[in-house]
Design a protein around this motif. Sequence first.
Motif, PDB file in Angstrom:
ATOM      1  N   VAL B 108      14.671 -63.206  69.775  1.00 40.73           N
ATOM      2  CA  VAL B 108      14.280 -63.108  68.360  1.00 40.73           C
ATOM      3  C   VAL B 108      13.121 -62.149  68.100  1.00 40.73           C
ATOM      4  O   VAL B 108      13.042 -61.548  67.031  1.00 40.73           O
ATOM      5  CB  VAL B 108      13.957 -64.515  67.787  1.00 40.73           C
ATOM      6  CG1 VAL B 108      12.547 -64.981  68.116  1.00 40.73           C
ATOM      7  CG2 VAL B 108      14.157 -64.534  66.262  1.00 40.73           C
ATOM      8  N   GLN B 109      12.239 -61.939  69.089  1.00 37.01           N
ATOM      9  CA  GLN B 109      11.016 -61.179  68.818  1.00 37.01           C
ATOM     10  C   GLN B 109      11.192 -59.663  68.931  1.00 37.01           C
ATOM     11  O   GLN B 109      10.309 -58.949  69.429  1.00 37.01           O
ATOM     12  CB  GLN B 109       9.895 -61.670  69.731  1.00 37.01           C
ATOM     13  CG  GLN B 109       9.326 -63.040  69.348  1.00 37.01           C
ATOM     14  CD  GLN B 109       8.607 -63.004  68.025  1.00 37.01           C
ATOM     15  OE1 GLN B 109       9.234 -63.013  66.961  1.00 37.01           O
ATOM     16  NE2 GLN B 109       7.290 -62.938  68.056  1.00 37.01           N
TER      17      GLN B 109
ATOM     18  N   LYS H  94       4.274 -65.694  59.499  1.00 41.58           N
ATOM     19  CA  LYS H  94       3.196 -66.187  60.363  1.00 41.58           C
ATOM     20  C   LYS H  94       2.267 -67.127  59.597  1.00 41.58           C
ATOM     21  O   LYS H  94       1.900 -66.840  58.460  1.00 41.58           O
ATOM     22  CB  LYS H  94       2.408 -64.993  60.893  1.00 41.58           C
ATOM     23  CG  LYS H  94       1.509 -65.358  62.058  1.00 41.58           C
ATOM     24  CD  LYS H  94       0.717 -64.156  62.548  1.00 41.58           C
ATOM     25  CE  LYS H  94      -0.512 -64.646  63.300  1.00 41.58           C
ATOM     26  NZ  LYS H  94      -1.303 -63.530  63.818  1.00 41.58           N
ATOM     27  N   GLY H 100       2.954 -68.953  63.683  1.00 39.58           N
ATOM     28  CA  GLY H 100       4.323 -68.638  63.309  1.00 39.58           C
ATOM     29  C   GLY H 100       5.376 -69.382  64.115  1.00 39.58           C
ATOM     30  O   GLY H 100       6.568 -69.279  63.821  1.00 39.58           O
ATOM     31  N   LEU H 101       4.946 -70.131  65.142  1.00 35.31           N
ATOM     32  CA  LEU H 101       5.918 -70.883  65.952  1.00 35.31           C
ATOM     33  C   LEU H 101       6.589 -71.958  65.109  1.00 35.31           C
ATOM     34  O   LEU H 101       7.784 -72.211  65.233  1.00 35.31           O
ATOM     35  CB  LEU H 101       5.221 -71.531  67.159  1.00 35.31           C
ATOM     36  CG  LEU H 101       6.163 -72.221  68.143  1.00 35.31           C
ATOM     37  CD1 LEU H 101       7.063 -71.214  68.851  1.00 35.31           C
ATOM     38  CD2 LEU H 101       5.402 -73.042  69.178  1.00 35.31           C
ATOM     39  N   LEU H 104       9.150 -70.227  62.867  1.00 34.08           N
ATOM     40  CA  LEU H 104      10.309 -69.794  63.653  1.00 34.08           C
ATOM     41  C   LEU H 104      11.237 -70.967  63.955  1.00 34.08           C
ATOM     42  O   LEU H 104      12.449 -70.903  63.697  1.00 34.08           O
ATOM     43  CB  LEU H 104       9.832 -69.151  64.967  1.00 34.08           C
ATOM     44  CG  LEU H 104      10.920 -68.803  65.980  1.00 34.08           C
ATOM     45  CD1 LEU H 104      11.964 -67.881  65.387  1.00 34.08           C
ATOM     46  CD2 LEU H 104      10.324 -68.177  67.231  1.00 34.08           C
ATOM     47  N   ILE H 107      13.158 -72.424  61.003  1.00 35.17           N
ATOM     48  CA  ILE H 107      14.223 -71.566  60.467  1.00 35.17           C
ATOM     49  C   ILE H 107      15.399 -71.442  61.436  1.00 35.17           C
ATOM     50  O   ILE H 107      16.552 -71.510  61.039  1.00 35.17           O
ATOM     51  CB  ILE H 107      13.667 -70.160  60.128  1.00 35.17           C
ATOM     52  CG1 ILE H 107      12.718 -70.257  58.929  1.00 35.17           C
ATOM     53  CG2 ILE H 107      14.793 -69.174  59.827  1.00 35.17           C
ATOM     54  CD1 ILE H 107      12.041 -68.962  58.536  1.00 35.17           C
ATOM     55  N   VAL H 108      15.099 -71.282  62.724  1.00 34.72           N
ATOM     56  CA  VAL H 108      16.176 -70.927  63.662  1.00 34.72           C
ATOM     57  C   VAL H 108      16.988 -72.124  64.154  1.00 34.72           C
ATOM     58  O   VAL H 108      18.171 -71.990  64.458  1.00 34.72           O
ATOM     59  CB  VAL H 108      15.622 -70.111  64.854  1.00 34.72           C
ATOM     60  CG1 VAL H 108      15.015 -70.991  65.934  1.00 34.72           C
ATOM     61  CG2 VAL H 108      16.724 -69.241  65.472  1.00 34.72           C
ATOM     62  N   ALA H 117      20.523 -66.353  59.990  1.00 35.81           N
ATOM     63  CA  ALA H 117      20.314 -65.206  60.871  1.00 35.81           C
ATOM     64  C   ALA H 117      18.817 -64.939  60.954  1.00 35.81           C
ATOM     65  O   ALA H 117      18.242 -64.271  60.099  1.00 35.81           O
ATOM     66  CB  ALA H 117      21.041 -63.988  60.316  1.00 35.81           C
ATOM     67  N   THR H 118      18.179 -65.462  61.991  1.00 36.47           N
ATOM     68  CA  THR H 118      16.727 -65.393  62.073  1.00 36.47           C
ATOM     69  C   THR H 118      16.255 -64.102  62.737  1.00 36.47           C
ATOM     70  O   THR H 118      16.822 -63.676  63.738  1.00 36.47           O
ATOM     71  CB  THR H 118      16.197 -66.594  62.874  1.00 36.47           C
ATOM     72  OG1 THR H 118      16.805 -67.775  62.352  1.00 36.47           O
ATOM     73  CG2 THR H 118      14.690 -66.703  62.789  1.00 36.47           C
ATOM     74  N   VAL H 119      15.206 -63.493  62.168  1.00 36.02           N
ATOM     75  CA  VAL H 119      14.631 -62.289  62.787  1.00 36.02           C
ATOM     76  C   VAL H 119      13.204 -62.580  63.268  1.00 36.02           C
ATOM     77  O   VAL H 119      12.701 -63.692  63.134  1.00 36.02           O
ATOM     78  CB  VAL H 119      14.633 -61.091  61.798  1.00 36.02           C
ATOM     79  CG1 VAL H 119      16.071 -60.677  61.461  1.00 36.02           C
ATOM     80  CG2 VAL H 119      13.849 -61.414  60.541  1.00 36.02           C
ATOM     81  N   THR H 120      12.578 -61.562  63.842  1.00 38.99           N
ATOM     82  CA  THR H 120      11.213 -61.616  64.354  1.00 38.99           C
ATOM     83  C   THR H 120      10.231 -62.294  63.389  1.00 38.99           C
ATOM     84  O   THR H 120      10.364 -62.153  62.183  1.00 38.99           O
ATOM     85  CB  THR H 120      10.698 -60.158  64.521  1.00 38.99           C
ATOM     86  OG1 THR H 120      11.797 -59.296  64.822  1.00 38.99           O
ATOM     87  CG2 THR H 120       9.638 -60.070  65.598  1.00 38.99           C
ATOM     88  N   ILE H 121       9.212 -62.962  63.888  1.00 37.29           N
ATOM     89  CA  ILE H 121       8.132 -63.488  63.062  1.00 37.29           C
ATOM     90  C   ILE H 121       7.515 -62.321  62.278  1.00 37.29           C
ATOM     91  O   ILE H 121       7.172 -61.289  62.871  1.00 37.29           O
ATOM     92  CB  ILE H 121       7.066 -64.195  63.926  1.00 37.29           C
ATOM     93  CG1 ILE H 121       7.692 -65.414  64.618  1.00 37.29           C
ATOM     94  CG2 ILE H 121       5.855 -64.608  63.101  1.00 37.29           C
ATOM     95  CD1 ILE H 121       6.775 -66.113  65.605  1.00 37.29           C
ATOM     96  N   LYS H 125      11.016 -56.055  57.926  1.00 38.77           N
ATOM     97  CA  LYS H 125      11.678 -54.762  58.072  1.00 38.77           C
ATOM     98  C   LYS H 125      13.016 -54.940  58.787  1.00 38.77           C
ATOM     99  O   LYS H 125      14.034 -54.412  58.353  1.00 38.77           O
ATOM    100  CB  LYS H 125      10.782 -53.822  58.882  1.00 38.77           C
ATOM    101  CG  LYS H 125      11.275 -52.408  58.900  1.00 38.77           C
ATOM    102  CD  LYS H 125      10.328 -51.520  59.673  1.00 38.77           C
ATOM    103  CE  LYS H 125      10.656 -50.048  59.444  1.00 38.77           C
ATOM    104  NZ  LYS H 125       9.602 -49.199  60.035  1.00 38.77           N
ATOM    105  N   ASN H 126      13.008 -55.707  59.883  1.00 40.05           N
ATOM    106  CA  ASN H 126      14.261 -55.957  60.588  1.00 40.05           C
ATOM    107  C   ASN H 126      15.241 -56.741  59.727  1.00 40.05           C
ATOM    108  O   ASN H 126      16.456 -56.547  59.828  1.00 40.05           O
ATOM    109  CB  ASN H 126      13.987 -56.706  61.902  1.00 40.05           C
ATOM    110  CG  ASN H 126      13.721 -55.742  63.050  1.00 40.05           C
ATOM    111  OD1 ASN H 126      13.777 -54.527  62.854  1.00 40.05           O
ATOM    112  ND2 ASN H 126      13.436 -56.271  64.226  1.00 40.05           N
ATOM    113  N   LEU H 130      18.894 -55.514  59.040  1.00 38.30           N
ATOM    114  CA  LEU H 130      20.048 -56.371  59.345  1.00 38.30           C
ATOM    115  C   LEU H 130      20.945 -56.484  58.120  1.00 38.30           C
ATOM    116  O   LEU H 130      22.184 -56.415  58.235  1.00 38.30           O
ATOM    117  CB  LEU H 130      19.561 -57.752  59.800  1.00 38.30           C
ATOM    118  CG  LEU H 130      20.632 -58.775  60.186  1.00 38.30           C
ATOM    119  CD1 LEU H 130      21.555 -58.254  61.283  1.00 38.30           C
ATOM    120  CD2 LEU H 130      19.972 -60.087  60.624  1.00 38.30           C
TER     121      LEU H 130
END
Lengths: 177, 177, 177, 177, 177, 177, 177, 177
Positions: B108-109, H94, H100-101, H104, H107-108, H117-121, H125-126, H130
């Motif tokens: 994920v990161q 975050k 931000g844990l 995360l 959500i995931v 569809a989970t992206v980076t913390i 932009k990602n 996506l």
Amino acid sequence: MEQSNNKPIVAIIMGSDSDLLVMSEAVKILDEIGIPNETTIVSAHRTPERMNEYTKSAVNRGIKVIIAGAGGSAHLPGMVSSHTTLPVIGVPVKTKSLDGLDSLLSIVQMPPGIPVATVTINGAKNAGLLAARIIGASDKSIQEKLEKYKTDLKNMVMEKIELLDKIGVKDYLDKNK
Amino acid sequence: MEQSNNKPIVAIIMGSDSDLLVMSEAVKILDEIGIPNETTIVSAHRTPERMNEYTKSAVNRGIKVIIAGAGGSAHLPGMVSSHTTLPVIGVPVKTKSLDGLDSLLSIVQMPPGIPVATVTINGAKNAGLLAARIIGASDKSIQEKLEKYKTDLKNMVMEKIELLDKIGVKDYLDKNK
Amino acid sequence: MEQSNNKPIVAIIMGSDSDLLVMSEAVKILDEIGIPNETTIVSAHRTPERMNEYTKSAVNRGIKVIIAGAGGSAHLPGMVSSHTTLPVIGVPVKTKSLDGLDSLLSIVQMPPGIPVATVTINGAKNAGLLAARIIGASDKSIQEKLEKYKTDLKNMVMEKIELLDKIGVKDYLDKNK
Amino acid sequence: MEQSNNKPIVAIIMGSDSDLLVMSEAVKILDEIGIPNETTIVSAHRTPERMNEYTKSAVNRGIKVIIAGAGGSAHLPGMVSSHTTLPVIGVPVKTKSLDGLDSLLSIVQMPPGIPVATVTINGAKNAGLLAARIIGASDKSIQEKLEKYKTDLKNMVMEKIELLDKIGVKDYLDKNK
Amino acid sequence: MEQSNNKPIVAIIMGSDSDLLVMSEAVKILDEIGIPNETTIVSAHRTPERMNEYTKSAVNRGIKVIIAGAGGSAHLPGMVSSHTTLPVIGVPVKTKSLDGLDSLLSIVQMPPGIPVATVTINGAKNAGLLAARIIGASDKSIQEKLEKYKTDLKNMVMEKIELLDKIGVKDYLDKNK
Amino acid sequence: MEQSNNKPIVAIIMGSDSDLLVMSEAVKILDEIGIPNETTIVSAHRTPERMNEYTKSAVNRGIKVIIAGAGGSAHLPGMVSSHTTLPVIGVPVKTKSLDGLDSLLSIVQMPPGIPVATVTINGAKNAGLLAARIIGASDKSIQEKLEKYKTDLKNMVMEKIELLDKIGVKDYLDKNK
Amino acid sequence: MEQSNNKPIVAIIMGSDSDLLVMSEAVKILDEIGIPNETTIVSAHRTPERMNEYTKSAVNRGIKVIIAGAGGSAHLPGMVSSHTTLPVIGVPVKTKSLDGLDSLLSIVQMPPGIPVATVTINGAKNAGLLAARIIGASDKSIQEKLEKYKTDLKNMVMEKIELLDKIGVKDYLDKNK
Amino acid sequence: MEQSNNKPIVAIIMGSDSDLLVMSEAVKILDEIGIPNETTIVSAHRTPERMNEYTKSAVNRGIKVIIAGAGGSAHLPGMVSSHTTLPVIGVPVKTKSLDGLDSLLSIVQMPPGIPVATVTINGAKNAGLLAARIIGASDKSIQEKLEKYKTDLKNMVMEKIELLDKIGVKDYLDKNK
């Protein structure tokens, strides 16, 4: 690639130029010990083909150890390892959100068959020293330099011990403020 | 690659055949919804060249979404994403030592520029459904099937609610022992 | 110490005989590649003097790489590294309470100056392969064997891919039940 | 070593002078209670021989408790414990990347046979108080001082309670801004 | 309370009888070393008044060290410490959901002023040994027994080393299956 | 909904019938104390509309406290709280991959404005008791029953203490094997 | 204790005056809603007797809910809960080293029998609102105020939505710089 | 809602305007690629009814992908997913206490049936990229823009590589200070 005077035998690569400050510690210690090295950027994610080509050309040019630094989903060290049989050292770079735990786990938890020699989070200096130890395993002159480095390290600690002994806790702390 | 009857539009790949049982949940749900799919093994670490080739050929063969499952230093989803502009769904596979946290963070990161759509740890079923939603975003017939799936899901819960209401907690638990 | 036929150049040590099953994977892969190795128990905590002596004698006997496995407050790899300038590989052994996270952090988070090449939790096989890569960095015959190992690994994956392609997901899973 | 006026009975050691500020809290509280103590640097990794010698000489010089602070792969407390049968108190020093979790686990997760009395992360004050309690277990005068310390602590809280009661939350917060 | 033959000087308490199996390791090692001890249940949450009374009476009856085991929101060691100036040793008992991390943090992260000497998760044996070291700090006979225990521990490891050396990895593993 | 004899004032809901065994502990303790309650399934994700309707109807039917259990991305307690001004108690149900840490954080880390009263992981019994305490805050008869429950709890511990005192550690452990 | 004009029915306590800033959010929201409350310091560790007495006297004075904030080894909420049958709300206060995870686990992981209603880390506002909901469960006028609070909250969000809709992302961000 | 010139096909929503700065990265990248989008605030907790209505109206207005950002107990992405069959992308924002844990995991870790569809913390932009990939899966012109974006990204890295090669590590670092 930036190269030292002689033919480099250690390559220092990283996923992004934002990792350069952290990774430059590996350059410094290798220069100090006298091991020719080269530094460049190789992004597993943004330049995947280059990663493959660079890894192969590096071997052909005589590189013996590759140091790879990366943060977050840190795929560079593991992917480079999958393209070579040289020892690959991974440096987990500290991230903004998870304190480097993500980088560490992404680098160290490699599956059986493809090893990465992982060092401390942000531990580029140790990566440089580990590369030197690997070179030194079959090169007496490097091993001697490492012995000297170790003695210097010890002496530096001994000097601090003497100073602390002489001036005491309070003055020592004042001095280092 | 194992293919469904029609030209596959979703590819399900994984780093090792030990992930196949977990990942087969994606196959099942896609078959159920009626989305042609193919399943194969692509190891980022053991077959890095194949990963690149497979990803490119997949696009040419008409694949629209790639589902990639991996555990530990789970590099497959991110590396596949770096070789394509298709949406890539990552399934973190639970590991023996860190309970899947390593797989999750490795997937994920991702750095800015290369997204991976990460789902639940061992969540291959959700990966399949997410692929269907992506296909459905431009295909009314699939979206209708997803609506039906949703209604079925709801009805299944409603039936359980009625049963629990009718027979009570104790008998319900006895029945499901 | 148990030794292979020839003069050992890799030493595999561990803090307790309860780690032997995990660590024997390193022995197997080194034997397979043909690198002479020795295995013994060296407890940082229960036999601290022996740790020092063993490390020094090992170097004198021609050992080039030390693999050290330990769990929990896993001090062995780091302490051995502080007694030598050889490359030291640390294997975090999975523990009963914290899933190996304690072992991993105790081994990998070494201070600047004393590197440990940390591998996967319970990753003794990767430790063996890393040792082989280190030896191979200055020994063409070993590097060739590693190339062959890599090709074998790839071929093994390719065979599985073909099988899965041929018999399909369902039959593949049934076969491996 | 820096010594208090009388023959020291508690030794405060640390892996690096960067830990001195944190560890000086132990010195302060021991001085306050009136327990003679000494402070020095003993690096498990950079001066491993000295660690052994220091530990043994300390015992001979009449030290009864050793307080050892370290961060990251914090091996000092455990290694000192393996060289002595004195009670050893470990202070996990907070690190830059993992918030002290690495230091804590490296110190506390000792194997059966070699105990370390671990205190709070950065808890050098508690380490000093624990040392005093250990001395006090067989020294009435120290135990009385600890009782007095405890009463003072309680009174300090009671004064704050009265102030808060008198001026209210808002003014209390304004006063302490 | 169950007492040893002589007047007990170490008390072993725990929050629930479900912790007794884990905590009995402390009893065993203290009995082995010959330190009179007593064992009872004191729940910080279910018998808060008894906790206070027990702690005070224990001191009066000559107890010198209190070992307290607890799991989850493990308040017992810290609360006992707040009622006494004796050294209190905390044993984090492993829990069903968070692997003992909750117990560890609840016990070790005490505020300044109230120390708890925390040992390994489920580390009751080390708690017993730490109690013995504390007693031994002012009792030569106990310290001698601890030295002997240490030598025995070392000899036990040395015997295993010899056996492994003699019969080799494979046979050693077969023998211990 | 399954109802107790009288008009229920506590509702116990859960996201899935797989949580029923864990959640039935809340039913038991409420029945034991004599607080009328009802149990049903309300999935935040599979039956979102029902969640809203159920919450509102519950209030109209005289429910005073809602207990909601959920695992993983445990949204039920927080979403129910956002639909009502009744006190909502959240029970984090232990999950297969992250040991309940995901459930706990999803439930407890609510934003300002929408509180959830979170209890122990799998702590449905405590959820029931907390509901009883809330009812008891304005109902003397319930508070008296809670006092009695507390005394019973204490007496149960006292009996165990006596037994342990009488038969000793070894026999106590044998008896409970 | 600082008291509101009327007889307080909610008590806000904390282990140290360093938690007062965080905890004052509970005072504010209770004052806003119009629930009489009192605030004081009660240290589980430094004033254990007072904790017991305060808890009992609070009940006698008509307190119906106790809010307790604490950090690190956060024993206050659980210990207060063990001295009363009133509902106790625990606020985990963020710590310097482990980001509040220690506080959270110490408070929430209570054993069966002694519940603590845990809220968000540093979530004193939610603690105040939860207390109000508990009071409101048997007090229509409070429940109405909570409904109004909820509507205000919603309206505040609606106003922001309208503003964002009107001026767009860029201007909205500029305005709030 | 703020809208781009054309009929928006991607919606960017967030739980609070405090997430707007983070989430505006998604707006930027979508604008750059030329995908019409709209941005608004939808709070799962403060405006639950609006969440439902917005989600449904969005679909009717032609939205094809929803990006939802949230922090802490981050319920928005999962709840929106339960109200639609469109692909929903979750951005964990975050948080102040757990890095931000919590966001995360909330959500995931969705249950089977409702994918996010989970992206980076903080990876808005990602999330935008996506969404573009999802649109591009059935829109060649978008896919071409994504290919161009990818090439630009690669070229940007190549330029940095050349610069580093030309001026060396030291000057490169000085330049970027």
